[in-house]
Design an enzyme around this catalytic site. Structure first.
Site, PDB file in Angstrom:
ATOM      1  N   GLU A 197      17.852  -9.268 -25.371  1.00 45.74           N
ATOM      2  CA  GLU A 197      17.499 -10.673 -25.152  1.00 45.74           C
ATOM      3  C   GLU A 197      18.524 -11.614 -25.791  1.00 45.74           C
ATOM      4  O   GLU A 197      18.897 -12.628 -25.197  1.00 45.74           O
ATOM      5  CB  GLU A 197      16.098 -10.972 -25.712  1.00 45.74           C
ATOM      6  CG  GLU A 197      14.946 -10.343 -24.937  1.00 45.74           C
ATOM      7  CD  GLU A 197      14.618  -8.911 -25.364  1.00 45.74           C
ATOM      8  OE1 GLU A 197      15.374  -8.319 -26.182  1.00 45.74           O
ATOM      9  OE2 GLU A 197      13.598  -8.375 -24.879  1.00 45.74           O
ATOM     10  N   GLU A 314      11.620 -13.566  -6.018  1.00 51.30           N
ATOM     11  CA  GLU A 314      12.007 -12.475  -5.113  1.00 51.30           C
ATOM     12  C   GLU A 314      10.903 -11.444  -5.145  1.00 51.30           C
ATOM     13  O   GLU A 314      10.497 -11.000  -6.223  1.00 51.30           O
ATOM     14  CB  GLU A 314      13.326 -11.839  -5.561  1.00 51.30           C
ATOM     15  CG  GLU A 314      13.718 -10.656  -4.680  1.00 51.30           C
ATOM     16  CD  GLU A 314      14.900  -9.842  -5.208  1.00 51.30           C
ATOM     17  OE1 GLU A 314      15.901 -10.424  -5.650  1.00 51.30           O
ATOM     18  OE2 GLU A 314      14.797  -8.597  -5.187  1.00 51.30           O
TER      19      GLU A 314
HETATM   20  C1  LIG Z   1      19.932  -7.566 -30.113  1.00 51.13           C
HETATM   21  O1  LIG Z   1      20.748  -6.605 -30.719  1.00 51.13           O
HETATM   22  C2  LIG Z   1      21.457  -7.107 -31.870  1.00 51.13           C
HETATM   23  C3  LIG Z   1      22.331  -5.987 -32.394  1.00 51.13           C
HETATM   24  O2  LIG Z   1      23.065  -5.411 -31.388  1.00 51.13           O
HETATM   25  C4  LIG Z   1      20.485  -7.568 -32.920  1.00 51.13           C
HETATM   26  O3  LIG Z   1      21.189  -8.173 -33.975  1.00 51.13           O
HETATM   27  C5  LIG Z   1      19.537  -8.581 -32.342  1.00 51.13           C
HETATM   28  O4  LIG Z   1      18.530  -8.905 -33.273  1.00 51.13           O
HETATM   29  C6  LIG Z   1      18.865  -8.037 -31.080  1.00 51.13           C
HETATM   30  N1  LIG Z   1      18.077  -9.069 -30.486  1.00 51.13           N
HETATM   31  C7  LIG Z   1      16.813  -8.936 -30.172  1.00 51.13           C
HETATM   32  C8  LIG Z   1      16.115 -10.111 -29.527  1.00 51.13           C
HETATM   33  O5  LIG Z   1      16.216  -7.897 -30.319  1.00 51.13           O
END
Ligand SMILES: *[C@@H]1O[C@H](CO)[C@@H](O)[C@H](O)[C@H]1NC(C)=O
Ligand SMILES: *[C@@H]1O[C@H](CO)[C@@H](O)[C@H](O)[C@H]1NC(C)=O
Ligand SMILES: *[C@@H]1O[C@H](CO)[C@@H](O)[C@H](O)[C@H]1NC(C)=O
Ligand SMILES: *[C@@H]1O[C@H](CO)[C@@H](O)[C@H](O)[C@H]1NC(C)=O
Ligand SMILES: *[C@@H]1O[C@H](CO)[C@@H](O)[C@H](O)[C@H]1NC(C)=O
Ligand SMILES: *[C@@H]1O[C@H](CO)[C@@H](O)[C@H](O)[C@H]1NC(C)=O
Ligand SMILES: *[C@@H]1O[C@H](CO)[C@@H](O)[C@H](O)[C@H]1NC(C)=O
Ligand SMILES: *[C@@H]1O[C@H](CO)[C@@H](O)[C@H](O)[C@H]1NC(C)=O
Length: 542
Positions: A197, A314
């Site tokens: 996300e 969609e």
């Molecule tokens: C997405 O991944 C990163 C590390 O790759 C992390 O720091 C982050 O918190 C994650 N975001 C979510 C919404 O989980």
């Protein structure tokens, strides 16, 4: 609620030595959640198929226009056209290319659409061919980030989009199709497996900032871009709608429509059948309810007026473009009615049924190819029945309520009430019990001895909502069986290509002009298995 036996009426019927009749209680008021927007019956057209569906300046596709206009005439608003899908995220722009679109199909990725695509300026001619329609153009986020050609595509196409769709032709903006699958796509991932996300939001904010600045520069008269988003494929994906929203998708307050995608199941998923998967109230209900649950977990309710309204940006029956014998049948048209009206009843404001050249679930095939002949397909007639149920929602909006029919999953009914007067407008009832008349249900060779077709009685208790003795107009959606792929009519009208290029043609071998009468506060209609009927309580033109 459910089936209810009116004691007084039963007594009368019993006295007349007839079997008691079950009747269904029709809700007596507008449903606050079920208030669809005008233009509810809308379409999503696969990005790579759009030139075929719409044609171009020299050869506009009039057949498509006729079919879409029929729906527009009934609804008082033309269907909204979203141009997008998987192929929007493969399309790169080449300003020197003469052809509208050049695509290369890689059967290992998908046999149905190209996964290597370049478009030229001529692509945008296809937005000129249907006067009076509004569009969104799917911008490429998939390849828009880690290749310079992808970013350059965004920079160069935004001015073309805003110029082409100026003058009231722009519906909304869309940036990226099904980004929840970018890290895991069956057609080849376009992001690392760590895609989540946060990475999505970071790229979304960066890209939408670029879009806004291009619009300001090239179309200063146009409003700042507002989007349909996040256009996620599935609730089971690694990226979740709620977390995406909470991670700042709407940080710039520019999401005007909360778009989600849905397919009931897959073309090759094990166990998929017409009766078990599509012509099935409970299966459709569960599939739609999950989306409402996800939306409600973010916004509380589908009638939260400060939240972006919920739409299916969609959707269609079976993903991977549908399956012959299922998605292209009259049964799928009946499914489509149930799906659309159920969605309307729980708070979906608009539904874009997805289309693509040669797709098995398409409402029409816009051109002849070696895989499919040009023509109006069964699902189109489902869209027409939905449009006729909602009628002119631009001038006389209605609310849609599901009428509970008890435990039989092979039938469904919906009531519409005018939101202004609160009066009962129409009831649409669908008998989804399957009925075959062709060999193997393939819709082609007639069965030598088809079984007798059952007919079922549907009695609706409308009480004081309709004056005793009032007349009710009945319009039927009919075909030979649930396995029919042609020979379909709505109220005696055919929209087939071969008759008058998709314009309405009244057939004279189908019964029309049927009426019923309200007696003892109820109206009864008999439906052959695999058919639908629209009951209108209004004067002819309302
Ligand atoms: C997405 O991944 C990163 C590390 O790759 C992390 O720091 C982050 O918190 C994650 N975001 C979510 C919404 O989980
Ligand atoms: C317009 O459409 C016709 C018919 O499909 C096609 O032959 C022609 O090449 C198209 N023109 C452009 C500029 O793509
Ligand atoms: C936005 O994305 C483009 C393309 O990946 C990149 O060149 C640019 O640095 C990004 N800008 C920001 C602020 O991240
Ligand atoms: C760049 O694109 C390739 C293929 O399109 C993909 O496999 C890779 O994960 C992408 N990298 C990033 C950082 O998005
Ligand atoms: C309605 O949606 C807005 C977001 O647009 C949110 O802030 C608000 O809490 C929601 N209302 C309810 C009752 O959940
Ligand atoms: C119709 O035919 C299909 C395919 O042979 C079969 O699976 C289905 O059970 C049949 N339906 C009915 C109602 O007979
Ligand atoms: C429908 O059934 C009738 C009567 O059996 C037959 O004449 C007609 O060809 C059938 N229509 C289609 C489209 O199969
Ligand atoms: C009704 O008429 C149409 C158009 O002439 C024809 O194609 C169709 O087969 C007829 N239907 C039946 C059930 O005979």
């Amino acid at each position: 609620m459910g089936k209810r036996i009116d004691v007084l009426f039963s007594a009368l019927v019993a006295a007349a030595a007839a079997a008691p009749v079950d009747s269904y209680e029709v809700p007596a008021s507008v449903n606050k959640l079920g208030q669809p927007f005008e233009g509810f019956v809308s379409y999503s057209i696969e990005f790579a198929s759009f030139p075929e569906f719409a044609g171009n300046d020299s050869i506009p596709n009039e057949f498509s226009f006729n079919l879409l206009k029929n729906l527009g005439n009934v609804m008082g608003t033309n269907p909204y056209i979203r141009v997008g899908g998987n192929t929007q995220d493969y399309a790169l722009f080449d300003s020197s290319q003469k052809a509208a679109l050049i695509g290369k199909v890689d059967p290992n990725r998908s046999p149905d659409y190209p996964t290597t695509i370049t478009i030229g300026p001529a692509y945008f001619e296809s937005y000129n061919t249907w006067p009076g329609f509004k569009y969104s153009h799917g911008l490429n986020l998939g390849l828009g980030v880690n290749r310079s050609a992808g970013w350059q595509t965004l920079v160069e196409t935004v001015p073309l989009v805003c110029k082409t769709l100026a003058d009231g032709k722009l519906y909304t903006w869309e940036y990226g199709n099904e980004p929840d699958l970018y890290g895991v796509s069956a057609q080849g991932p376009v992001r690392p497996s760590s895609w989540n996300e946060s990475s999505y939001i970071q790229q979304w904010l960066n890209g939408t900032k670029q879009i806004t600045s291009q619009v300001k520069k090239f179309c200063p008269g146009l409003a700042s871009p507002q989007y349909m988003a996040p256009s996620f494929a599935a609730l089971s994906s690694p990226l979740k709608e709620k977390k995406t929203w909470e991670s700042g998708l709407n940080a710039n307050s520019d999401i005007e429509l909360f778009s989600t995608h849905n397919y009931i199941s897959g073309a090759t998923s094990p166990g998929v059948t017409l009766q078990g998967t599509l012509m099935n109230f409970g299966v459709t209900k569960a599939s739609v309810d999950n989306h409402v649950k996800s939306y409600d977990s973010i916004f509380g309710s589908t009638n939260n007026e400060t939240a972006p309204p919920l739409i299916f940006g969609e959707t269609n029956s079976l993903y991977n473009q549908g399956r012959p014998g299922l998605s292209n049948t009259f049964g799928a048209a009946l499914w489509g009615i149930n799906f659309n009206l159920y969605s309307a009843s729980v708070g979906f404001k608009r539904v874009h049924m997805h289309q693509g050249t040669n797709y098995r679930y398409q409402a029409w095939q816009p051109v002849d190819t070696d895989k499919a002949t040009k023509g109006t397909k069964a699902p189109y007639y489902g869209s027409m029945a939905v449009a006729a149920t909602l009628r002119n929602s631009a001038t006389r909006p209605v609310s849609v309520s599901n009428i509970p029919l008890g435990t039989d999953q092979y039938e469904a009914a919906y009531a519409t009430h005018f939101t202004a007067s609160k009066k009962l407008a129409r009831i649409l009832v669908i008998n989804m019990h399957g009925y075959n008349t062709t060999v193997d249900g393939a819709g082609l060779d007639p069965l030598p001895n088809p079984a007798a077709r059952k007919s079922r009685a549907y009695s609706f208790h409308v009480g004081a909502q309709v004056a005793e003795g009032g007349t009710v107009r009945i319009q039927r959606l009919m075909a030979n069986g649930s396995d029919a792929i042609t020979g379909i009519t709505f109220d005696g009208w055919s929209y087939n290509w071969e008759l008058d290029a998709g314009r309405p043609v009244r057939l004279h071998n189908v019964t029309t002009g049927e009426m019923a009468t309200v007696k003892d506060g109820r109206v009864t209609v008999h439906l052959p298995d695999s058919s639908a009927a629209l009951l209108s309580f209004t004067k002819k033109c309302e």
